[in-house]
Structures are given as structure tokens and as C-alpha cells.
Write an enzyme that holds these catalytic residues in place. Structure first.
Site, PDB file in Angstrom:
ATOM      1  N   LYS A  51       0.764  -1.404  -0.052  1.00  0.00           N
ATOM      2  CA  LYS A  51      -0.183  -0.049  -0.105  1.00  0.00           C
ATOM      3  C   LYS A  51       0.915   1.115   0.035  1.00  0.00           C
ATOM      4  CE  LYS A  51      -4.046  -2.422   1.960  1.00  0.00           C
ATOM      5  NZ  LYS A  51      -4.629  -2.726   3.117  1.00  0.00           N
ATOM      6  N   GLN A  95      -4.990  -1.627   9.144  1.00  0.00           N
ATOM      7  CA  GLN A  95      -4.720  -2.819   8.581  1.00  0.00           C
ATOM      8  C   GLN A  95      -5.776  -3.984   9.310  1.00  0.00           C
ATOM      9  OE1 GLN A  95      -3.209  -3.631   5.402  1.00  0.00           O
ATOM     10  NE2 GLN A  95      -4.250  -5.617   5.866  1.00  0.00           N
ATOM     11  N   ASP A 118     -11.219   2.627   3.352  1.00  0.00           N
ATOM     12  CA  ASP A 118     -11.560   1.139   3.072  1.00  0.00           C
ATOM     13  C   ASP A 118     -13.125   1.011   2.617  1.00  0.00           C
ATOM     14  OD1 ASP A 118      -9.432  -0.628   2.901  1.00  0.00           O
ATOM     15  OD2 ASP A 118      -9.142  -0.685   5.174  1.00  0.00           O
TER      16      ASP A 118
END
Ligand code: NDP
Length: 281
Positions: A51, A95, A118
Site C-alpha cells: 500500500k 490494517q 476502505d
């Protein structure tokens, strides 16, 4: 039969995002993503590294928080609160999975929905369900891009989604509905699932079971999108679709790896820029 190249399509999207970032930079705006990792899960470390690499590629600044596995829930919530208030930071990514002593739901709820890149916050899930989402869950949005950019018209098609998780199956069903598909959402309690799958013009597999969808379960010419990422005992990665069998009958099919996988990060980059624009422009 055409193999859908997720690597090429994700690069196309990242290059579009890169151009958008350049335009923002000309206006003095630098998009910024905070990436939070708690603990030393090796798979999560790889995801976070990828990422950050993608951020570098498209020109997004990344703020990295690599916290020890002993970090308390309260400390994590305080960090999120400070990032919510930080005007420089446009997106916050925590995460998953988090260590067992931290309540994942509480953490996801703490993220400002405008910075929820997200797309997991219930506020954004709600917007997705009414067809108004700015920040769409990345993997489901990636599936839609793969289909559209392969020149496949979704409107009016019968789509079968196998798997109803909150991160893949349900949101992809909502996105397909918004594209005017007729959607059947299958799960472990679905009766005669093979019959259902066989009716599909487009099949999205998000089951988490290696080679679950066999060649005799699909119809001739079906479009197959395989979200599954399963590691076999041999160490090899494999999808939820039996690629060898299904590629004999499909019109389009995604491979694993190199299909849906690379799209998730590309869509994350797209969300970061969308978040930045909605906060600044
Ligand atoms: P979950 O385990 O959360 O959900 C699996 C779904 O499959 C559930 O809805 C379950 O039904 C259904 N299911 C399980 N067994 C059967 C069965 N025998 N028949 C019919 N349905 C069944 O998985 P996720 O959605 O999180 O992930 C699915 C796959 O996608 C995994 O391989 C994961 O690694 C991969 N993935 C890939 C991503 C990417 O970036 N490419 C991102 C996210 C996930 P029920 O609800 O009834 O239990």
C-alpha cells in the site's frame, strides 16, 4: 475465452490516479494517507508495504504507524482521533486483522467516515446501499472495474454472487444492482447452489474455498470473477474457481494471482484521492 488482466487494469487505474494527484498538486493540495499496522502479522506487513509502495507510485504522501502488538485499544483509538482531526491527513487505513484484545468494530467506527478509504464504516456502507457512495469498499469496486474495463455490459445481466461477507459479497451485490444487474446472492445455506450458479451470465466467487466452482457449475460463455485467495499446502495461491475447468467454458475469466488481487490497492488509491477532493475541493 479472454483472461482478464488485473495487473494491467490496476496499472491503468493507478496511472489515472497519478494524473489526478498531479492536478491536485498544481492547486497546492497533496493527498495523504495514514496507514496503521498493529502487531507483526507477516501477511499484514506485506499488504502495508504494498500500500505504501502504491502511494509512492501515484504521488500520495503516506504516514506510517507501525505499532507493537501490545498497543492498547485506547491508544489506537487516540491515534485515530488525532488523525481524524489532522487536516493534512485525508485517509485512514487500519490494517486488519487486529490483535484479539482490540475490538475491530469499535476501531472501524472511530474512523471519520470522510477518511474511511476502505469503505467499511457503516455510514459508507449505507451510502453504497442507496447508490450514493463516494468511498466504496475497494475489492468490490475493483470487481466492477474489471468487468467494465473488459468491455462487458452489466446492465440487465443475471449476476450470481457466491459469498455474503460484509467486505466482499454484500457490497459487490449492491454495486452490481446499481449497475442494473439482476443479482442472486448465494451463501452456505443456499439450496441447489449449483443450479443458481449455472444461471449466471456473470459469476463473482468470494467463498474462501479453493476450486469451489467447477466447470460443470457454469454455463457456456459466462463471465467469471474470482475474488478468492487461498493458499494451498504446496504454498501455491489458488482462487475459489477451478481455473482449468472454467476457462474452457467462460467468455472472460480472472486468474489468481493477477486478477482481482491487484485491483484492491488501485481502488484504495482512487478512494484516497476522492477523499482528498471531497475534503478540499
Ligand atoms: P468470508 O469467510 O467472510 O465469507 C465467505 C462466504 O462464503 C460466506 O458468506 C459463506 O456463507 C460463504 N460460503 C462458505 N462456504 C460456502 C459453501 N460451501 N457454499 C456456499 N457459500 C459458502 O470470506 P471473505 O468474503 O472475506 O473472502 C472470500 C475470499 O476472498 C477469501 O478467499 C479471501 O481471501 C478473498 N479476499 C480477497 C480479497 C482481494 O483483495 N482480492 C479481499 C478480500 C477477500 P455464510 O455467510 O452462510 O457462512
Amino acid at each position: 475465452m479472454k483472461i482478464i488482466d488485473g495487473k494491467a487494469i490496476s496499472l491503468e487505474i493507478k496511472n489515472e490516479v497519478k494524473k489526478e494527484v498531479e492536478t491536485l498538486l498544481e492547486k497546492g493540495i497533496k493527498p495523504c494517507l495514514a496507514v496503521i499496522l498493529v502487531g507483526e502479522n507477516p501477511a499484514s506487513q506485506v499488504y502495508v508495504r504494498n500500500k505504501k509502495k502504491a502511494c509512492e507510485y501515484v504521488g500520495i504522501k503516506s504516514l506510517s504507524y507501525e505499532l507493537s502488538s501490545e498497543t492498547s485499544e485506547d491508544e489506537l483509538l487516540k491515534l485515530i482521533d488525532s488523525l481524524n482531526k489532522n487536516f493534512e491527513c485525508n485517509g485512514i487505513l487500519v490494517q486488519l486483522p487486529l490483535p484479539a484484545h482490540i475490538d475491530e468494530e469499535k476501531v472501524l467506527l472511530a474512523i471519520d467516515p470522510k477518511k474511511d478509504v476502505d469503505g467499511f464504516h457503516p455510514y459508507n456502507v449505507g451510502l453504497l446501499s442507496i447508490g450514493n457512495a463516494v468511498l466504496k469498499a475497494c475489492t468490490p469496486a475493483g470487481c466492477i472495474e474489471l468487468i467494465k474495463r473488459s468491455g462487458i455490459d452489466i446492465s440487465g445481466k443475471k449476476c450470481i454472487v457466491v459469498g455474503r461477507s460484509n467486505i466482499v459479497g454484500k457490497p459487490v451485490s449492491m454495486l452490481l444492482t446499481a449497475e442494473n444487474a439482476t443479482v442472486t446472492l448465494c451463501h452456505s445455506k443456499t439450496k441447489s447452489i449449483e443450479e443458481e450458479i449455472r444461471k449466471g451470465d456473470i459469476i463473482i466467487a468470494a467463498v474462501g474455498k479453493p476450486n469451489f466452482i467447477k466447470g460443470d457449475m457454469i454455463s457456456e460463455g459466462a463471465v467469471i470473477i474470482d475474488v478468492g485467495i487461498n493458499r494451498l499446502e504446496s504454498g501455491k495461491l489458488c482462487g475459489d474457481v477451478d481455473f482449468a475447468e472454467c476457462s474452457e467454458k467462460a467468455s472472460f475469466i480472472t486468474p489468481v494471482p493477477g486478477g482481482v488481487g491487484p485491483m484492491t490497492i488501485a481502488m484504495l488509491m482512487k478512494n484516497c484521492v476522492s477523499a482528498c477532493k471531497s475534503q478540499n475541493c
